[in-house]
Scaffold this active site. Structure first.
Site, mmCIF file in Angstrom:
data_model
loop_
_atom_site.group_PDB
_atom_site.id
_atom_site.type_symbol
_atom_site.label_atom_id
_atom_site.label_comp_id
_atom_site.label_asym_id
_atom_site.label_seq_id
_atom_site.Cartn_x
_atom_site.Cartn_y
_atom_site.Cartn_z
ATOM 1 C CG ASP A 109 52.290 41.142 -51.412
ATOM 2 O OD1 ASP A 109 51.659 41.637 -52.359
ATOM 3 O OD2 ASP A 109 52.605 41.790 -50.401
ATOM 4 N N GLY A 110 52.004 36.536 -51.701
ATOM 5 C CA GLY A 110 52.452 35.153 -51.852
ATOM 6 C C GLY A 110 51.852 34.507 -53.105
ATOM 7 C CG ASN A 146 59.580 38.413 -52.496
ATOM 8 O OD1 ASN A 146 59.346 39.520 -52.960
ATOM 9 N ND2 ASN A 146 58.695 37.729 -51.796
ATOM 10 C CD GLU A 147 62.956 35.901 -50.139
ATOM 11 O OE1 GLU A 147 62.400 34.868 -50.551
ATOM 12 O OE2 GLU A 147 62.307 36.850 -49.696
#
Ligand code: NAP
Ligand code: MN
Length: 255
Positions: free
Chosen positions: A45-46, A116-117
């Site tokens: 995912d990274g 993501n954030e």
């Protein structure tokens, strides 16, 4: 059709990425790092986050497709053991295109996008942040910082903050505290809060010196910042899906 590969730097991902490049080149696709129609992500995912930021200015014209070396990921439905199925589906089957909205983070005049954030963190002193939502004063936070995530990012840093996981299909925004202080001098909500997709959040502080803005894996100094605006943007990432992997299967593979 043009494609590019973004890979994690381990032996399995490098080998798969090379194998994929050979297979696609033999099927009429051309490798083009600058202007690809498809970006293949080989890693975790990274790695996916890195691929999206690499092509942030061209998201409209790119579809992403990932193979996860390890377990299932949120961005990909195939593991390295399913390489043949991955290639064959891409070459022969019709995909579902899933779109995920990014967060738009404006620091004074500078704009950033997060998948993501976003986080504001200050590890060297108590950071005070006045939070407004939809033009109304909400709280004065004091502590290390605040995290605002997307549905997709709810399983990432947000989950380490005990924030709720948000199921796919709910385009919501969630704000969580990072080590908030709650005593007789400092008071803020404490719990995570999930907001509507059109919520407009503003962070203000008299002093952001030594605070850091984190956008997914990227970091920026906030020293002279006055105001940070956060909202869901119209920018989207397109991910190709061929298999119906349920959300809970994906979620379960995380822990
Ligand atoms: P990274 O090593 O690339 O990622 C850290 C871990 O977060 C990896 O295991 C990664 O999965 C996982 N991850 C990333 N996005 C996810 C998602 N949407 N749902 C579930 N898991 C997810 O770290 P980085 O490059 O420093 O930062 C990238 C992201 O990692 C940040 O956006 C942040 O959300 C997350 N992160 C979390 C913490 C924490 O929870 N304390 C700390 C640092 C970073 P893969 O192994 O599949 O790559
Ligand atoms: Mn993973």
């Amino acid at each position: 059709m043009k494609f590019a590969c973004v890979k994690r730097y381990d032996d399995i991902s490098s080998a798969l990425s090379e194998k994929l490049t050979i297979r696609l080149s033999g099927n009429g696709f051309t490798y083009d790092d600058e202007n690809p129609d498809y970006v293949f992500v080989v890693g975790g995912d990274g790695t996916f986050l890195k691929a999206v930021h690499r092509y942030m200015d061209k998201l409209d014209s790119i579809a992403f497709f990932g193979i996860h070396t390890g377990t299932l990921g949120f961005f990909s439905d195939y593991t390295d053991k399913e390489f043949e199925e991955f290639v064959s589906n891409f070459l022969n089957a019709k995909p579902r295109v899933c779109e995920y909205q990014l967060l738009k983070v404006s620091v004074d005049d500078k704009v950033h996008y997060a998948l993501n954030e976003m986080r504001v963190e200050n590890v060297s002193r108590t950071q005070k942040i006045d939070v407004e939502v939809d033009g109304e004063d909400f709280e004065r936070f004091s502590g290390t910082g605040l995290c605002v995530c997307t549905q997709l990012g709810s399983t990432a840093f947000n989950r380490s903050l005990n924030g709720a996981v948000i199921q796919e299909g709910l385009p919501l925004i969630e704000m969580s505290e990072i080590s908030g202080i709650h005593n007789r001098y400092y008071r803020s909500l404490g719990s995570s809060i999930v907001m509507k997709e059109d919520a407009k959040i503003v962070f203000k502080s008299d002093d952001f010196s030594s605070a850091i803005l984190c956008i997914d894996y990227l970091t920026y100094d906030l020293d002279d910042a006055k105001m940070i605006k956060i909202e869901l943007s119209t920018k989207r990432v397109k991910i190709l899906r061929y298999k119906d992997v349920g959300y809970f299967k994906r979620l379960k593979s995380l822990f």
